[in-house]
Design an enzyme around this catalytic site. Structure first.
Site, PDB file in Angstrom:
ATOM      1  N   LYS A  68     -46.494  29.665  56.540  1.00  0.00           N
ATOM      2  CA  LYS A  68     -45.823  31.093  56.092  1.00  0.00           C
ATOM      3  C   LYS A  68     -44.663  30.914  56.623  1.00  0.00           C
ATOM      4  CE  LYS A  68     -48.407  35.481  56.121  1.00  0.00           C
ATOM      5  NZ  LYS A  68     -49.685  36.607  56.732  1.00  0.00           N
ATOM      6  N   SER A 144     -51.410  38.844  52.880  1.00  0.00           N
ATOM      7  CA  SER A 144     -50.263  38.784  52.831  1.00  0.00           C
ATOM      8  C   SER A 144     -49.913  37.490  52.695  1.00  0.00           C
ATOM      9  CB  SER A 144     -49.153  39.086  54.409  1.00  0.00           C
ATOM     10  OG  SER A 144     -49.992  38.340  55.525  1.00  0.00           O
ATOM     11  N   SER A 168     -55.568  37.821  55.273  1.00  0.00           N
ATOM     12  CA  SER A 168     -54.296  37.909  54.612  1.00  0.00           C
ATOM     13  C   SER A 168     -54.467  35.803  54.030  1.00  0.00           C
ATOM     14  CB  SER A 168     -53.153  38.038  55.699  1.00  0.00           C
ATOM     15  OG  SER A 168     -52.577  38.915  54.898  1.00  0.00           O
TER      16      SER A 168
HETATM   17  N1  GLN Z   1     -54.188  43.639  53.976  1.00  0.00           N
HETATM   18  C1  GLN Z   1     -54.424  43.698  55.142  1.00  0.00           C
HETATM   19  C2  GLN Z   1     -52.745  44.752  55.778  1.00  0.00           C
HETATM   20  O1  GLN Z   1     -52.072  45.091  54.972  1.00  0.00           O
HETATM   21  C3  GLN Z   1     -53.837  42.475  55.707  1.00  0.00           C
HETATM   22  C4  GLN Z   1     -53.157  41.896  56.364  1.00  0.00           C
HETATM   23  C5  GLN Z   1     -53.094  40.644  57.762  1.00  0.00           C
HETATM   24  O2  GLN Z   1     -54.405  39.822  57.617  1.00  0.00           O
HETATM   25  N2  GLN Z   1     -51.933  40.061  57.686  1.00  0.00           N
HETATM   26  O3  GLN Z   1     -52.718  45.192  56.678  1.00  0.00           O
END
Ligand code: GLN
Length: 472
Positions: A68, A144, A168
């Site tokens: 990532k 994400s 994410s």
């Molecule tokens: N969807 C969640 C957010 O927008 C989790 C994101 C993540 O785990 N980095 O914060």
């Protein structure tokens, strides 16, 4: 051949050589990335040089893996999906997980797209690329770590690493039909991961099998003096949990996770997955996690609060973006941040700054910390009754692209099943459990999630391994 295990077997048998394997994946990047948009960058020449020198005696010798784009790898860009870091930032060191992958012989060959600074659930908040779901190009890959999931689901890499602050890794894995695992808090060093919310962030694997996820965790787990939150406890042999089966295990189904808002077709698949475990000798127990309804609100106070502090380092002085329009130091901070950050990141910084500000701190931040403690306590109590907990990973299948453009709350609410594991620090895995018809001639993958007590990462592999090869 799409798992690390299969590729390793072929390499060791001499049916394949590491350079051919890397070249095949590079060819797939060229073919697929223009449509999938999963990768932001890749280093073809370096991958080929590394492959030519691959040491097959190592556990990941010659195997292509993608990171990532918020995990540092020496000399490579690390954009975090943001304009802020797009120009002028090159990683000056390897993250601990990157170093461990390299030491295990892996070919670290590309950088996956992501929501800017990992804020989002659709990868639509990336400022740099558009990633689509490999199963249906009109739909989101999740986020994400959407690029990390799409790259594995489309065969551009055998495995990837993502980060999981509120789901994410698991949510995009579910949406792309692969395995995604968030380790226990403290299990994996975050040294070299660009921080989003430090009390929640963990790095973990996205793979085509539970076995591969266990293999990768084995390599990246462990104490690291460079991350004070990484725990100094032994790492068990996770491969041993894969064949233990589920007979005699008590598995909790929390009623709040099978309630209003859950797509009935998903409920059916997840209950079928649970029934399979029951047929194999597990006992299913309905459990109660009443604070679940407060989890989304709690997370969306604590995560932005921590983000507002972590992101203060992006000031126009030290990393990446520096406004050319600024006059003086304060103006440099202001304009660099105005130009460098996208709308979701600004929203989170504003929210976080607000809940931490004098006069609101107790009403929001302190109260959210108290609810977090309640949530942790409820899980501890549940684990006195059951060994592990099984839930859907997401309430709905992957949505269409841009459906939530003017409604960020829609995506926040869809995080309802994944964020509690972060708030409580628990290990959790998402494993594919079937698919639903989109109505547009595509099949949309669905994931089932298993959570276990802190540091029982072995148990999520043990149960996950029985969920994947399911003839239901
Ligand atoms: N969807 C969640 C957010 O927008 C989790 C994101 C993540 O785990 N980095 O914060």
């Amino acid at each position: 051949m799409n798992t690390l295990t299969q590729a390793r077997t072929a390499l060791l048998a001499g049916d394949l050589d590491a350079l051919t394997l890397v070249n095949e994946h590079l060819a797939r990047f060229d073919e697929q990335n223009p449509t999938t948009g999963a990768l932001i960058s890749y280093q073809a020449d370096k991958a080929r040089t590394d492959a030519a020198e691959a040491d097959l005696s190592k556990p990941l010798g010659g195997l292509p893996i993608v990171l990532k784009d918020n995990i540092n790898a020496l000399g490579e860009p690390c954009t975090c999906g943001s304009k802020f870091l797009q120009n002028g930032y090159t990683a000056p060191y390897d993250a601990t997980v990157t170093r461990k992958l390299r030491e295990a012989g892996a070919i670290v060959m590309g950088r996956a797209n992501m929501d800017e600074f990992a804020m989002g659930s659709a990868t639509e908040n990336s400022a740099l690329a558009n990633t689509v779901n490999p199963h249906d190009s009109n739909r989101i890959p999740g986020g994400s770590s959407g690029g990390s999931a799409a790259v594995v689901a489309s065969g551009m890499a055998l495995a990837s690493l993502g980060s999981d602050t509120g789901g994410s890794i698991r949510q995009p894995a579910a949406h792309c039909g692969i395995v995604g695992m968030k380790p226990s808090y403290g299990r994996v060093s975050r040294y070299g991961l660009v921080a989003f919310a430090s009390s929640l962030d963990q790095i973990g694997p996205l793979t085509n099998s539970v076995e591969d996820a266990a293999t990768l965790l084995q390599i990246i787990a462990g104490h690291d003096p460079l991350d004070s939150t990484s725990l100094d406890v032994p790492v068990p042999d996770y491969s041993q949990s894969l064949t233990k089966g589920v007979a005699g295990l008590k598995i909790g189904l929390p009623k709040q996770y099978f309630a209003e808002g859950l797509d009935p077709a998903i409920e059916e698949l997840v209950r079928a997955a649970a029934a399979k475990l029951e047929r194999e000798g597990a006992e299913l127990v309905e459990i109660d996690l009443p604070s679940t309804e407060a989890a989304v609100a709690t997370y969306y106070i604590l995560a932005p609060a921590e983000a507002s502090s972590n992101l203060s380092r992006f000031d126009g002085i030290r990393y990446g973006q520096r406004s050319s329009q600024a006059d003086g130091i304060i103006d440099t901070y202001r304009k660099s941040r105005e130009e460098g950050f996208g709308p979701e990141v600004k929203r989170r910084i504003l929210l976080g700054t607000y809940v931490l500000s004098s006069g609101y701190y107790d009403a929001y931040y302190t109260r959210a910390q108290k609810v977090r403690t309640l949530i942790q306590r409820e899980f501890s109590q549940a684990f006195e009754q059951v060994d592990a907990i099984l839930t859907p990973t997401t309430p709905t299948p992957p949505r269409k692209l841009h459906e939530a453009d003017n409604d960020p709350l829609q995506d926040y609410l869809a995080d309802v099943y994944t964020i509690s594991a972060n708030l409580a620090g628990l290990p959790a895995i998402s494993v594919p459990c079937g698919s639903v018809d989109s109505g547009d001639d595509t099949q949309l993958p669905i994931g089932v999630q298993v959570m276990a007590p802190h540091l029982r990462d072995d148990l999520v592999f043990q149960i996950g391994a029985r969920l994947e090869n399911s003839e239901r």
